[in-house]
Motif scaffolding. Structure first.
Motif, short mmCIF file in Angstrom:
data_model
loop_
_atom_site.label_atom_id
_atom_site.label_comp_id
_atom_site.label_asym_id
_atom_site.label_seq_id
_atom_site.Cartn_x
_atom_site.Cartn_y
_atom_site.Cartn_z
N HIS A 144 -22.98 -0.26 -91.45
CA HIS A 144 -24.37 -0.32 -91.90
C HIS A 144 -25.25 -1.01 -90.86
O HIS A 144 -26.36 -0.53 -90.59
CB HIS A 144 -24.45 -1.01 -93.27
N ALA A 145 -24.78 -2.09 -90.26
CA ALA A 145 -25.57 -2.77 -89.23
C ALA A 145 -25.84 -1.85 -88.04
O ALA A 145 -26.95 -1.81 -87.51
CB ALA A 145 -24.86 -4.04 -88.78
N ALA A 146 -24.84 -1.07 -87.65
CA ALA A 146 -24.99 -0.15 -86.52
C ALA A 146 -26.03 0.93 -86.80
O ALA A 146 -26.61 1.48 -85.86
CB ALA A 146 -23.65 0.49 -86.18
N LEU A 147 -26.28 1.22 -88.06
CA LEU A 147 -27.25 2.25 -88.42
C LEU A 147 -28.57 1.66 -88.92
O LEU A 147 -29.32 2.32 -89.63
CB LEU A 147 -26.66 3.20 -89.45
N GLY A 148 -28.85 0.43 -88.53
CA GLY A 148 -30.16 -0.15 -88.78
C GLY A 148 -30.33 -0.94 -90.06
O GLY A 148 -31.44 -1.35 -90.39
N PHE A 149 -29.27 -1.18 -90.79
CA PHE A 149 -29.36 -2.01 -91.99
C PHE A 149 -29.32 -3.48 -91.57
O PHE A 149 -28.62 -3.84 -90.62
CB PHE A 149 -28.19 -1.74 -92.94
N ARG A 150 -30.06 -4.32 -92.29
CA ARG A 150 -29.99 -5.75 -92.02
C ARG A 150 -29.48 -6.47 -93.26
O ARG A 150 -29.71 -6.02 -94.39
CB ARG A 150 -31.34 -6.29 -91.57
N LEU A 151 -28.80 -7.55 -93.00
CA LEU A 151 -28.28 -8.37 -94.10
C LEU A 151 -29.44 -9.02 -94.82
O LEU A 151 -30.29 -9.66 -94.18
CB LEU A 151 -27.33 -9.44 -93.54
N VAL A 152 -29.49 -8.86 -96.14
CA VAL A 152 -30.55 -9.51 -96.92
C VAL A 152 -29.99 -10.52 -97.92
O VAL A 152 -30.76 -11.25 -98.54
CB VAL A 152 -31.47 -8.49 -97.63
N GLY A 153 -28.68 -10.57 -98.06
CA GLY A 153 -28.11 -11.59 -98.94
C GLY A 153 -26.67 -11.31 -99.31
O GLY A 153 -26.16 -10.22 -99.12
N THR A 154 -26.04 -12.34 -99.83
CA THR A 154 -24.68 -12.24 -100.34
C THR A 154 -24.64 -12.89 -101.71
O THR A 154 -25.08 -14.04 -101.87
CB THR A 154 -23.68 -12.95 -99.40
N LEU A 155 -24.18 -12.14 -102.68
CA LEU A 155 -23.96 -12.68 -104.02
C LEU A 155 -22.50 -13.11 -104.07
O LEU A 155 -21.60 -12.28 -103.94
CB LEU A 155 -24.26 -11.62 -105.08
N GLU A 156 -22.28 -14.37 -104.23
CA GLU A 156 -20.92 -14.91 -104.13
C GLU A 156 -20.16 -14.83 -105.46
O GLU A 156 -20.71 -15.11 -106.52
CB GLU A 156 -20.98 -16.36 -103.65
N ALA A 157 -18.91 -14.41 -105.36
CA ALA A 157 -17.97 -14.41 -106.49
C ALA A 157 -18.54 -13.74 -107.74
O ALA A 157 -18.41 -14.27 -108.84
CB ALA A 157 -17.51 -15.84 -106.78
N VAL A 158 -19.13 -12.56 -107.58
CA VAL A 158 -19.73 -11.86 -108.72
C VAL A 158 -18.80 -10.83 -109.35
O VAL A 158 -19.11 -10.29 -110.41
CB VAL A 158 -21.07 -11.20 -108.34
N GLY A 159 -17.69 -10.52 -108.71
CA GLY A 159 -16.74 -9.57 -109.26
C GLY A 159 -15.32 -10.12 -109.16
O GLY A 159 -15.00 -10.85 -108.22
N PHE A 160 -14.48 -9.77 -110.13
CA PHE A 160 -13.09 -10.20 -110.10
C PHE A 160 -12.22 -8.96 -110.14
O PHE A 160 -12.26 -8.19 -111.11
CB PHE A 160 -12.77 -11.11 -111.29
N LYS A 161 -11.47 -8.73 -109.07
CA LYS A 161 -10.63 -7.54 -108.97
C LYS A 161 -9.44 -7.85 -108.09
O LYS A 161 -9.56 -8.62 -107.13
CB LYS A 161 -11.46 -6.39 -108.37
#
Length: 187
Positions: A144-161
């Motif tokens: 995604h970064a290589a195709l022009g996406f930028r990091l806008v955030g990380t939601l921590e520990a929101v899923g359990f799998k």
């Protein structure tokens, strides 16, 4: 004696999904659900449910593409769908890209994501959001970064799998005129 000439791998064809692709797509997704963290689903949907999801996206005007090799069949698929269902979000899409495990790292995901970005722009969408399951998914984040996406955030520990807590990484990319013009304004 001459050695046989090795087959030169060809680039996959990126095309619009067809109903006959669904068994391959459902199998690919089922494997991702069972073994991976890209999807937070825990039980794979069957072919019929996957076909319903595909039809809903296509009828909503969203792009849905496959990468196909004539000898190997469907190698991967990608689509854009609604980011959220409320009306003000209608110009923002969320992408999904899945590639068969044995073909990962060969540029198929990049080709699919590039095509989905292009198709989404062509259809007038203004923003694309990637919701990447698992902050350890360096390949997807890098793609995604290589195709022009930028990091806008990380939601921590929101899923359990798979016995562990997972983060969700949010990345965003403007499409076309993005926020420059209101949707429907003349070019």
């Amino acid at each position: 004696m001459n050695e046989p000439t090795p087959l030169i791998p060809t680039a996959p064809v990126i095309r619009t999904v067809e109903p006959g692709d669904m068994p391959a797509i459902a199998a690919l997704y089922a494997d991702a659900v069972r073994t991976g963290t890209a999807s937070f689903e825990t039980e794979p949907p069957d072919d019929a449910e996957m076909a319903i999801r595909m039809a809903r996206l296509i009828s909503g005007g969203f792009p849905y593409l496959v990468a196909e090799d004539p000898r190997q069949g469907v190698l991967g698929y990608a689509y854009a769908g609604p980011y959220r269902t409320r009306p003000a979000y209608r110009w923002t899409v969320e992408n999904s890209v899945y590639v068969r495990p044995e073909t990962q790292g060969r540029g198929i995901g990049r080709a699919l994501l590039s095509a989905i970005v292009h198709e989404s722009e062509r259809r007038g969408f203004r923003q694309m959001v990637a919701v990447i399951g698992d902050s350890a998914n360096a390949a997807s984040i890098g793609l995604h970064a290589a195709l022009g996406f930028r990091l806008v955030g990380t939601l921590e520990a929101v899923g359990f799998k798979h016995g562990r807590w997972l983060d969700t990484v949010l990345m965003q990319r403007p499409l076309g005129e993005a926020a420059i013009r209101a949707p429907g304004d003349a070019d």
